[in-house]
Design a protein around this motif. Structure first.
Motif, short mmCIF file in Angstrom:
data_model
loop_
_atom_site.label_atom_id
_atom_site.label_comp_id
_atom_site.label_asym_id
_atom_site.label_seq_id
_atom_site.Cartn_x
_atom_site.Cartn_y
_atom_site.Cartn_z
N GLN A 181 30.09 4.62 -7.42
CA GLN A 181 30.82 3.71 -6.58
C GLN A 181 31.00 2.22 -7.32
O GLN A 181 31.07 1.44 -6.81
CB GLN A 181 30.01 3.59 -5.60
CG GLN A 181 29.97 5.15 -4.53
CD GLN A 181 31.42 5.61 -4.22
OE1 GLN A 181 32.56 5.07 -4.09
NE2 GLN A 181 31.62 7.02 -4.63
N ASP A 182 30.64 2.32 -8.65
CA ASP A 182 30.52 0.91 -9.29
C ASP A 182 29.36 -0.02 -8.95
O ASP A 182 29.63 -1.11 -9.02
CB ASP A 182 31.72 0.27 -9.56
CG ASP A 182 31.97 -0.75 -10.61
OD1 ASP A 182 31.16 -0.28 -11.63
OD2 ASP A 182 32.73 -1.56 -10.39
N VAL A 183 28.27 0.57 -8.28
CA VAL A 183 27.04 -0.24 -7.78
C VAL A 183 26.05 -0.04 -8.96
O VAL A 183 25.45 1.11 -9.14
CB VAL A 183 26.69 0.05 -6.58
CG1 VAL A 183 25.40 -0.71 -6.13
CG2 VAL A 183 27.79 -0.08 -5.44
N THR A 184 26.12 -0.80 -10.14
CA THR A 184 25.37 -0.51 -11.01
C THR A 184 24.06 -1.57 -11.48
O THR A 184 23.26 -1.50 -12.47
CB THR A 184 26.07 -0.80 -12.39
OG1 THR A 184 26.77 -2.30 -12.38
CG2 THR A 184 27.39 0.04 -12.51
N ASP A 185 23.91 -2.47 -10.37
CA ASP A 185 22.95 -3.31 -10.41
C ASP A 185 21.59 -2.91 -9.72
O ASP A 185 21.60 -2.99 -8.26
CB ASP A 185 23.27 -4.66 -9.88
CG ASP A 185 24.13 -5.58 -10.88
OD1 ASP A 185 24.04 -5.16 -12.04
OD2 ASP A 185 25.09 -6.05 -10.28
N VAL A 186 20.50 -2.10 -10.36
CA VAL A 186 19.38 -1.48 -9.85
C VAL A 186 18.31 -2.80 -9.87
O VAL A 186 17.59 -2.88 -10.91
CB VAL A 186 18.90 -0.25 -10.39
CG1 VAL A 186 17.65 0.21 -9.76
CG2 VAL A 186 20.03 0.93 -10.39
N VAL A 187 18.25 -3.58 -8.74
CA VAL A 187 17.15 -4.44 -8.81
C VAL A 187 15.64 -4.23 -8.71
O VAL A 187 15.05 -4.69 -9.60
CB VAL A 187 17.41 -5.50 -7.57
CG1 VAL A 187 16.67 -6.71 -7.50
CG2 VAL A 187 18.96 -5.99 -7.33
N ALA A 188 15.38 -3.14 -7.83
CA ALA A 188 13.83 -2.92 -7.95
C ALA A 188 13.72 -1.31 -8.01
O ALA A 188 14.74 -0.84 -7.19
CB ALA A 188 13.21 -3.74 -7.04
N CYS A 189 12.55 -0.86 -8.20
CA CYS A 189 12.15 0.44 -8.03
C CYS A 189 10.82 0.31 -7.45
O CYS A 189 9.97 0.42 -8.53
CB CYS A 189 12.49 1.42 -9.17
SG CYS A 189 12.06 3.13 -8.77
N ASP A 190 10.41 0.56 -6.22
CA ASP A 190 9.05 0.22 -5.85
C ASP A 190 8.59 1.84 -5.20
O ASP A 190 9.05 2.65 -4.46
CB ASP A 190 8.95 -0.78 -4.76
CG ASP A 190 9.38 -2.11 -5.12
OD1 ASP A 190 9.02 -2.36 -6.24
OD2 ASP A 190 10.06 -2.77 -4.37
N TYR A 191 7.27 2.09 -6.00
CA TYR A 191 6.69 3.33 -5.43
C TYR A 191 5.62 3.16 -4.53
O TYR A 191 4.89 1.99 -4.13
CB TYR A 191 5.84 3.78 -6.73
CG TYR A 191 7.05 4.11 -7.92
CD1 TYR A 191 7.12 5.49 -7.90
CD2 TYR A 191 7.36 3.12 -8.82
CE1 TYR A 191 8.09 5.85 -9.00
CE2 TYR A 191 8.09 3.67 -9.57
CZ TYR A 191 8.73 5.02 -9.85
OH TYR A 191 9.27 5.39 -11.03
N TRP A 192 5.48 4.16 -3.44
CA TRP A 192 5.02 4.06 -2.39
C TRP A 192 4.17 5.33 -2.23
O TRP A 192 4.74 6.58 -2.27
CB TRP A 192 5.46 3.47 -1.28
CG TRP A 192 4.75 3.54 0.00
CD1 TRP A 192 3.82 2.40 0.67
CD2 TRP A 192 4.87 4.17 1.23
NE1 TRP A 192 3.40 2.84 1.80
CE2 TRP A 192 3.86 3.72 2.29
CE3 TRP A 192 5.34 5.46 1.43
CZ2 TRP A 192 3.64 4.25 3.45
CZ3 TRP A 192 5.21 6.16 2.77
CH2 TRP A 192 4.20 5.63 3.55
#
Length: 326
Positions: A181-192
């Motif tokens: 969908q052309d959403v290419t900005d992955v700002v963060a990946c937080d683990y829990w």
């Protein structure tokens, strides 16, 4: 020997001396022993004392005569039970209304794409971040002189979309659908991890057991009776996978000329050799995981320090007599 043979022999000697030293251990592109981002191969070679173990520092007289401290450290790793992804949806337009419409349309497509892989709407949240004006430079003639003038071009709107993924597999699938969908900005990946409190208790128990085992081995062997415990310290730290990712510049050993530049030639522009990888945790714990970690995990490190009363306090403590023949 002829002059031709002398020239060949001299060239071979220079070539051998110029070769970088060879190391038997496989280490890939990663620099060993240092993290500086140098362009030259010799800056990324192993340092001679990189694996040296530091010696124990002697205790000062006051500490040595008052108490004995023994540490126990345990490292426990746990796989995350959920991963929060944050993706930025960016829209640019002449005004805020255009940006808002574009943002809503993109997020609607994103939600539909995620629904096809089983992601429920309640695991998705929207977070409006900012709307800022955009400017551009234009040339104008003012007072018989051409100047650059900054003019408002439009608006830029950022809205973040938060997703709770059930593990690494679903997180990767969600990112793949977002890219479509052309959403290419992955700002963060937080683990829990939902049972992180239980893991902390487990780490403390292992650290305490390690400290007591050390005390029984060291003090129980040296003294007739184990000195009394007079105090205790505890520290438990949780380290998340993002803190273990390490970046470095790869080796660059194929530049012609001395120092990486062409002698008398044009300026060299080298390709990027930056690498990022997941460096395995290493806490020098007494109790460590027995399995090699291949995927990012949450690491819990607990340290328990036991303070024992020094035998020199309140009279000398006799050591065990040595066995005959020892």
């Amino acid at each position: 020997m002829s002059q031709a043979r002398l020239a060949v022999a001299f060239a071979l000697i220079v070539a051998v001396v110029s070769l970088p030293p060879s190391y038997g251990q496989t280490q890939g592109s990663r620099p060993s022993g240092r993290d500086d981002k140098s362009d030259y191969w010799w800056a990324n070679q192993p340092v001679a004392d990189a694996g040296a173990v530091p010696s124990l520092s002697p205790l000062d007289r006051r500490v040595a005569s008052e108490y004995i401290s023994i540490d126990g450290r345990a490292e426990v790793r746990v796989k995350p039970t959920a991963i929060r992804l944050v993706l930025a949806v960016i829209a640019e337009g002449e005004n805020g209304k255009q940006c808002q419409s574009a943002t809503e349309a993109t997020i609607a497509r994103l939600r539909m794409a995620w629904a096809k892989i089983g992601i429920e709407p309640e695991r998705i949240a929207e977070d409006f971040v900012a709307a800022v004006p955009r400017y551009e430079w234009a040339s104008e003639e003012r007072h018989n002189d051409f100047v650059k003038v900054e003019k408002k071009l439009g608006v830029r709107v950022q809205t973040n979309v938060h997703l709770s993924a059930r593990g690494e597999t679903e997180a990767r699938a969600a990112i793949a659908r977002a890219m479509e969908q052309d959403v290419t900005d992955v700002v963060a990946c937080d683990y829990w991890c939902k049972n992180l409190d239980e893991v902390k208790v487990k780490a403390r128990q292992q650290a305490l057991a390690a400290a007591r085992s050390k005390a029984e081995l060291l003090l129980g062997t040296l003294f007739s009776d184990l000195p009394p415990v007079i105090n205790v310290q505890e520290q438990t730290t949780v380290r998340y996978p993002e803190s273990f990712y390490h970046s470095f510049a790869g080796p660059r050993d194929n530049w012609p000329g001395m120092g990486g530049f062409w002698v008398g030639g044009p300026t060299g522009v080298a390709a990027s050799r930056d690498y990022t990888y997941y460096r395995l945790p290493n806490s020098d714990a007494d109790t460590s995981p027995q399995e090699l970690s291949l995927t990012p995990e949450i690491t819990v490190v607990s340290t328990v320090r036991l303070y024992y009363k020094s035998p020199s306090v309140g009279g000398e403590k006799k050591a065990k007599p040595a066995k005959k023949g020892s």
